[in-house]
Scaffold this active site. Structure first.
Site, PDB file in Angstrom:
ATOM      1  N   ASN A 290      33.818  37.067  49.867  1.00 39.33           N
ATOM      2  CA  ASN A 290      35.199  36.787  49.462  1.00 39.33           C
ATOM      3  C   ASN A 290      36.076  36.702  50.712  1.00 39.33           C
ATOM      4  OD1 ASN A 290      37.966  37.406  48.815  1.00 39.33           O
ATOM      5  ND2 ASN A 290      37.299  37.852  46.744  1.00 39.33           N
TER       6      ASN A 290
ATOM      7  N   HIS B 299      40.098  33.843  45.578  1.00 35.78           N
ATOM      8  CA  HIS B 299      40.960  34.025  44.413  1.00 35.78           C
ATOM      9  C   HIS B 299      42.290  33.318  44.698  1.00 35.78           C
ATOM     10  CE1 HIS B 299      42.847  37.231  41.486  1.00 35.78           C
ATOM     11  NE2 HIS B 299      43.146  35.991  41.144  1.00 35.78           N
TER      12      HIS B 299
ATOM     13  N   ARG C 194      45.584  33.169  43.624  1.00 38.36           N
ATOM     14  CA  ARG C 194      46.460  33.924  42.719  1.00 38.36           C
ATOM     15  C   ARG C 194      47.677  33.092  42.375  1.00 38.36           C
ATOM     16  NH1 ARG C 194      45.090  39.786  42.839  1.00 38.36           N
ATOM     17  NH2 ARG C 194      46.923  40.038  41.558  1.00 38.36           N
TER      18      ARG C 194
ATOM     19  N   HIS D 138      47.523  35.087  49.143  1.00 30.99           N
ATOM     20  CA  HIS D 138      46.560  34.897  50.250  1.00 30.99           C
ATOM     21  C   HIS D 138      46.041  33.460  50.261  1.00 30.99           C
ATOM     22  CE1 HIS D 138      44.029  36.328  46.977  1.00 30.99           C
ATOM     23  NE2 HIS D 138      44.299  37.597  47.185  1.00 30.99           N
TER      24      HIS D 138
ATOM     25  N   GLU E  79      37.798  32.568  41.768  1.00 30.57           N
ATOM     26  CA  GLU E  79      38.318  33.633  40.896  1.00 30.57           C
ATOM     27  C   GLU E  79      39.698  33.211  40.417  1.00 30.57           C
ATOM     28  OE1 GLU E  79      36.245  37.358  43.284  1.00 30.57           O
ATOM     29  OE2 GLU E  79      38.421  37.183  43.192  1.00 30.57           O
TER      30      GLU E  79
ATOM     31  N   THR F 267      45.392  44.627  44.264  1.00 28.48           N
ATOM     32  CA  THR F 267      44.160  43.858  44.095  1.00 28.48           C
ATOM     33  C   THR F 267      43.835  43.866  42.606  1.00 28.48           C
ATOM     34  OG1 THR F 267      41.822  43.697  44.733  1.00 28.48           O
ATOM     35  CG2 THR F 267      42.725  45.914  44.575  1.00 28.48           C
ATOM     36  N   THR F 268      42.749  43.201  42.202  1.00 24.15           N
ATOM     37  CA  THR F 268      42.448  43.089  40.772  1.00 24.15           C
ATOM     38  C   THR F 268      42.091  44.467  40.205  1.00 24.15           C
ATOM     39  OG1 THR F 268      41.501  40.955  41.357  1.00 24.15           O
ATOM     40  CG2 THR F 268      41.171  41.710  39.101  1.00 24.15           C
TER      41      THR F 268
ATOM     42  N   GLU G 171      30.659  39.632  35.571  1.00 22.30           N
ATOM     43  CA  GLU G 171      30.691  40.384  36.827  1.00 22.30           C
ATOM     44  C   GLU G 171      31.263  41.750  36.475  1.00 22.30           C
ATOM     45  OE1 GLU G 171      32.434  38.499  40.328  1.00 22.30           O
ATOM     46  OE2 GLU G 171      32.969  40.473  41.141  1.00 22.30           O
TER      47      GLU G 171
ATOM     48  N   HIS H   1      33.661  44.426  43.678  1.00 19.65           N
ATOM     49  CA  HIS H   1      34.962  45.067  43.905  1.00 19.65           C
ATOM     50  C   HIS H   1      34.826  46.394  44.625  1.00 19.65           C
ATOM     51  CE1 HIS H   1      39.185  45.874  43.709  1.00 19.65           C
ATOM     52  NE2 HIS H   1      39.337  44.623  43.331  1.00 19.65           N
TER      53      HIS H   1
HETATM   54  N1  PXP Z   1      35.066  40.384  42.542  1.00 15.24           N
HETATM   55  C1  PXP Z   1      36.263  40.114  41.969  1.00 15.24           C
HETATM   56  C2  PXP Z   1      36.265  39.551  40.597  1.00 15.24           C
HETATM   57  C3  PXP Z   1      37.468  40.320  42.661  1.00 15.24           C
HETATM   58  O1  PXP Z   1      38.636  40.060  42.061  1.00 15.24           O
HETATM   59  C4  PXP Z   1      37.415  40.794  43.988  1.00 15.24           C
HETATM   60  C5  PXP Z   1      38.686  40.955  44.759  1.00 15.24           C
HETATM   61  O2  PXP Z   1      39.274  39.716  44.931  1.00 15.24           O
HETATM   62  C6  PXP Z   1      36.155  41.052  44.541  1.00 15.24           C
HETATM   63  C7  PXP Z   1      34.996  40.858  43.791  1.00 15.24           C
HETATM   64  C8  PXP Z   1      36.018  41.549  45.938  1.00 15.24           C
HETATM   65  O3  PXP Z   1      36.580  42.813  46.054  1.00 15.24           O
HETATM   66  P1  PXP Z   1      36.704  43.499  47.478  1.00 15.24           P
HETATM   67  O4  PXP Z   1      37.625  42.650  48.298  1.00 15.24           O
HETATM   68  O5  PXP Z   1      37.269  44.850  47.160  1.00 15.24           O
HETATM   69  O6  PXP Z   1      35.323  43.559  48.059  1.00 15.24           O
END
Ligand code: PXP
Length: 261
Positions: A17, A53, A55, A60, A80, A110-111, A161, A204
């Protein structure tokens, strides 16, 4: 061990990511560092998927980044997205290989939490059908909650996920008992999702400490990792950071395979 759930010897695929590269760029309002370049470096380090993502508030990743990723990145893109008409239109135009539907709240850092599939079932089901028709593989970002997994399977999404944030936070806090309970919940979630015919991914908050127990789950297919990997890249460079996470995943998967024999 059931041959249907034999782990891949190399473990789950790694989705890198790149949102936090864009966060750094946006801090100064210019064009450096470029998240598209970061994606290309991540692929040289062995990333399997590039995750981002877009948003609603474009805090970002921006629309131009999405365009650049589509034009320059040959690997699968995992977009995302919140479930909004604007985002669904963008995705239909862009046609990324993968879409992960996530909840989005403007004030969150964050999510936080998973998508409430059960509470907005018709909307999610319609979005899955629409995105599936655009040849996107849809994944739903949900908590490892049996009711949400059941709703996800009924929605027509091929994938979920599972949100690993609470587990990762417990590992970071050094609370072994809490981490054990969250991991058990995730393990049960993976088994339920598999039984419902869903491909199971997770992500995440994962770092080099919290990734191995998930990478060692035989049914786990993809791990999506951002913040800790981009943070690690500040010290070792992004290609090496990806290599370190890939090695961590492969080691855990190899150990699980050995233990299952
Ligand atoms: N998976 C999803 C669905 C997310 O929303 C995020 C954060 O954007 C991540 C994975 C990655 O999370 P992290 O940046 O905490 O590793």
């Amino acid at each position: 061990m059931n041959p249907l759930v034999q782990p891949a010897p190399r473990g789950p695929l790694l989705g890198v990511n790149i949102d936090h590269v864009a966060t750094l760029r946006n801090a100064r309002g210019g064009s450096f560092p470029d998240p598209v370049q970061a994606a290309l470096h991540a692929l040289r380090g062995g990333a399997d998927i590039i995750t981002f993502h877009l948003r609603e508030d474009r805090r970002h990743i921006r629309d131009g980044d999405v365009q650049g990723l589509r034009e320059q990145v040959g690997a699968p893109l995992n977009f995302e997205s919140a479930l909004t008409p604007e985002m669904l239109d963008i995705i239909e135009r862009m046609r990324p290989q993968m879409v992960c539907l996530v909840p989005e709240r403007r004030q969150e850092l964050t999510t936080e939490g998973g998508l409430d599939v059960r509470g907005q079932f018709d909307r999610v089901r319609d979005a899955c059908a629409r995105l599936g028709a655009a040849a996107c593989r849809v994944s739903l970002f949900i908590e490892a909650d049996p009711a949400q997994i059941e709703a996800a399977a009924a929605s027509g999404a091929p994938c979920v996920e599972l949100h690993t944030g609470a587990f990762a936070n417990a590992v970071d806090a050094g609370d072994a008992e809490l981490a054990r309970r969250h991991l058990e919940r995730l393990r049960n979630g993976v088994a339920l999702a598999r039984a419902a015919g869903l491909q199971t991914n997770a992500g995440h908050g994962l770092n080099l400490q919290s990734t191995p127990p998930l990478a060692g789950m035989p049914e786990m297919r993809e791990l999506h990792i951002g913040h800790a990997l981009v943070g690690h890249a500040l010290f070792v460079g992004i290609e090496q950071a990806v290599r370190d996470f890939k090695a961590c995943i492969e080691k855990a998967a190899g150990a699980a395979l050995g233990a299952g024999r």
